[in-house]
Design a protein around this motif. Structure first.
Motif, PDB file in Angstrom:
ATOM      1  N   THR A   1      89.197-142.593  -4.585  1.00 35.70           N
ATOM      2  CA  THR A   1      90.456-143.233  -5.370  1.00 35.70           C
ATOM      3  C   THR A   1      91.722-143.376  -4.505  1.00 35.70           C
ATOM      4  O   THR A   1      92.109-144.408  -4.746  1.00 35.70           O
TER       5      THR A   1
ATOM      6  N   ALA B   1      85.335-138.114  -5.213  1.00 36.05           N
ATOM      7  CA  ALA B   1      86.322-138.951  -6.097  1.00 36.05           C
ATOM      8  C   ALA B   1      87.813-139.001  -5.748  1.00 36.05           C
ATOM      9  O   ALA B   1      87.986-140.011  -5.970  1.00 36.05           O
TER      10      ALA B   1
ATOM     11  N   TYR C   1      84.110-141.765 -11.365  1.00 35.06           N
ATOM     12  CA  TYR C   1      83.330-140.563 -11.876  1.00 35.06           C
ATOM     13  C   TYR C   1      81.890-140.878 -11.843  1.00 35.06           C
ATOM     14  O   TYR C   1      80.981-139.790 -11.551  1.00 35.06           O
TER      15      TYR C   1
ATOM     16  N   ARG D   1      88.447-148.249 -13.253  1.00 30.70           N
ATOM     17  CA  ARG D   1      88.073-147.781 -12.149  1.00 30.70           C
ATOM     18  C   ARG D   1      87.619-146.318 -11.904  1.00 30.70           C
ATOM     19  O   ARG D   1      86.606-145.951 -11.170  1.00 30.70           O
ATOM     20  N   GLN D   2      88.678-145.443 -12.555  1.00 26.48           N
ATOM     21  CA  GLN D   2      88.210-144.041 -12.440  1.00 26.48           C
ATOM     22  C   GLN D   2      87.061-143.641 -12.965  1.00 26.48           C
ATOM     23  O   GLN D   2      86.303-142.697 -12.750  1.00 26.48           O
TER      24      GLN D   2
ATOM     25  N   HIS E   1      93.042-147.047  -4.683  1.00 26.09           N
ATOM     26  CA  HIS E   1      94.078-147.218  -5.423  1.00 26.09           C
ATOM     27  C   HIS E   1      95.297-148.233  -4.647  1.00 26.09           C
ATOM     28  O   HIS E   1      95.497-148.191  -3.651  1.00 26.09           O
TER      29      HIS E   1
ATOM     30  N   ILE F   1      88.478-135.124 -11.949  1.00 25.97           N
ATOM     31  CA  ILE F   1      88.470-136.601 -11.776  1.00 25.97           C
ATOM     32  C   ILE F   1      89.478-137.139 -12.617  1.00 25.97           C
ATOM     33  O   ILE F   1      89.742-138.144 -11.995  1.00 25.97           O
TER      34      ILE F   1
ATOM     35  N   GLY G   1      93.045-140.026 -12.329  1.00 30.80           N
ATOM     36  CA  GLY G   1      93.332-141.321 -12.845  1.00 30.80           C
ATOM     37  C   GLY G   1      94.645-141.268 -13.784  1.00 30.80           C
ATOM     38  O   GLY G   1      95.400-142.010 -13.848  1.00 30.80           O
TER      39      GLY G   1
ATOM     40  N   ILE H   1      93.137-149.003 -13.881  1.00 29.52           N
ATOM     41  CA  ILE H   1      93.040-147.759 -13.207  1.00 29.52           C
ATOM     42  C   ILE H   1      91.990-147.002 -14.026  1.00 29.52           C
ATOM     43  O   ILE H   1      91.014-146.431 -13.401  1.00 29.52           O
TER      44      ILE H   1
END
Length: 446
Positions: free
Chosen positions: A236, A232, A384, A379-380, A240, A188, A192, A376
């Motif tokens: 994403t 995930a 998670y 957000r990642q 994104h 995950i 990112g 980013i």
């Protein structure tokens, strides 16, 4: 007054985060290490007592330096209030358990377990997230987790017999959950870093870790982690924002491939997933098992333990007790039910169970709010946490200073709390967040 980027602070933080992984590494597959040496080596790796000692030696100086830092990242008020209530409940319940529930067990051991748990929550859940940049956290953890995943696959080639335990892949770790946590985190986080990195060599590293970590997840046969990794990845790709023509093309390609796969293989995939969940098929080398039935057995067994002391709980050390003896080598999984609500009830009775339920709800809401961030990395981290909400539910409460997942989760909680605070702080009068100034730096890719 010192700065949060002081070299001493960064060294202590990175050492504590690296210790999260190193304490669970077992080198028996690579080196002729004895299985156990009292107080030094445990299961061909670091002894829990050494782990605790190193955490204290690194954590106490960090705490003292943290008190001298005036400019820190602010965390959400709800999160800090939750941590405060958690500390109060653990302290009060432990004192009551010493007198009424576990009078025959070591008072020092019970108090020590409580203080160490609070110390772990404070260091990993409050101090580190308030001092460290989330992008640096994402990169550092990805590199450590990715390197250990690659090392595990090398051990699989060099010493296949030591890389498996009970038919499931453990790599260079002591137990299956450690390998699972490391591989899932590497996967995950690599999504990112792939989006953040600009240099080709770093993107190649990210792709290599993505492939290796997902391979490791499949080899462990862990269904929940495989589902979390896929969730995930999909989330994403959906969230994104592709700002270049190459990025938009990549996103369209991924969506097109997924749509095509769903049209042609969607029903077969659903049937396979259903068979894996119900025990009619297996993932990787793991024996087929009915996931729903096995988890319900955990709830029933845990409920029986909970009913013995529903208001006070059994305490943090009950899972290590054997008769009147309490020791790390006496860990009993049957006393440690894998369900966060039942586990919280077993440890701290109704007060901790209710707090766990409230906290899980608030953290889910916080992670959803943090998805609005233009960063980013932030957000990642939120993705998670969202991907791990089901895993949090079906595993025990994370209050161990020696656990890998425990410390990772608390850092994630803290960084999400910091992201939520900034989203609230930087809202415009129209209710839309201003664009974050945080951009990936080439210097961080060097």
């Amino acid at each position: 007054m010192i700065h949060a980027k002081d070299a001493r602070i960064l060294f202590l933080i990175k050492s504590l985060v690296a210790l999260t992984f190193l304490c669970k590494v077992s080198l028996g597959g690579l080196l002729p290490i004895p299985r156990e040496i009292p107080y030094l080596i445990f299961q061909q790796g670091m002894h829990p007592y050494v782990n605790v000692l190193l955490t204290l030696l690194l954590g106490i100086p960090l705490l003292l330096l943290w008190l001298r830092v005036r400019v820190r990242q602010h965390l959400s008020g709800f999160y800090k209030l939750f941590v405060f209530f958690l500390m109060i409940i653990l302290a009060v319940q432990t004192l009551l358990q010493i007198h009424y529930v576990n009078p025959d067990e070591s008072v020092l051991f019970q108090l020590g377990a409580m203080l160490l748990s609070l110390f772990m929550v404070g260091i990993y859940g409050l101090i580190i997230p308030s001092l460290w940049n989330v992008q640096d956290f994402l990169r550092f953890v990805q590199r450590w987790a990715g390197a250990l995943v690659l090392l595990s696959l090398i051990v699989l080639i060099l010493s296949p017999g030591s890389a498996f335990k009970g038919g499931r892949f453990i790599g260079v770790f002591k137990h299956i959950p450690h390998m699972v946590t490391c591989a899932t985190t590497a996967f995950i986080f690599s999504i990112g870093t792939f989006l953040l990195d600009r240099k080709l060599k770093h993107k190649i590293w990210d792709v290599l870790i993505l492939i290796a970590s997902f391979t490791a997840i499949v080899l462990t046969g862990t269904r929940s982690s495989a589902a979390a990794a896929m969730f995930a990845f999909l989330l994403t790709m959906i969230l994104h924002e592709a700002r270049t023509s190459q990025g938009r093309m990549f996103k369209v390609t991924i969506v097109s491939l997924l749509t095509t796969f769903t049209l042609f293989f969607g029903m077969q995939t659903y049937q396979l997933a259903h068979e894996i969940a119900t025990g009619h098929a297996s993932l990787g080398g793991r024996q087929a098992q009915d996931g729903v039935a096995s988890r319900w057995e955990e709830v029933e067994r845990g409920s029986e333990i909970f009913q013995r002391e529903p208001w006070l709980g059994q305490g943090l050390v009950s899972k290590f007790a054997s008769g009147n003896e309490v020791d790390v080598g006496n860990y009993n999984s049957f006393k440690d039910p894998h369900n966060i609500f039942v586990s919280a009830g077993v440890v701290g009775g109704w007060p901790l169970l209710v707090l766990a339920a409230i906290a899980l709800g608030l953290m889910t809401i916080g992670a959803l709010k943090a998805l609005r961030s233009f960063s980013i990395a932030k957000r990642q981290i939120s993705i998670y946490l969202l991907a791990h909400v089901p895993i949090l539910v079906i595993y025990h409460v994370h209050l161990s200073i020696g656990g890998m997942a425990d410390r990772l989760y608390w850092m994630i909680f803290g960084f999400v709390a910091a992201a939520v605070f900034e989203e609230v702080r930087y809202k415009s009068p129209l209710g839309r967040p201003f664009k974050s100034l945080e951009q990936p730096l080439d210097s961080q890719n060097a």
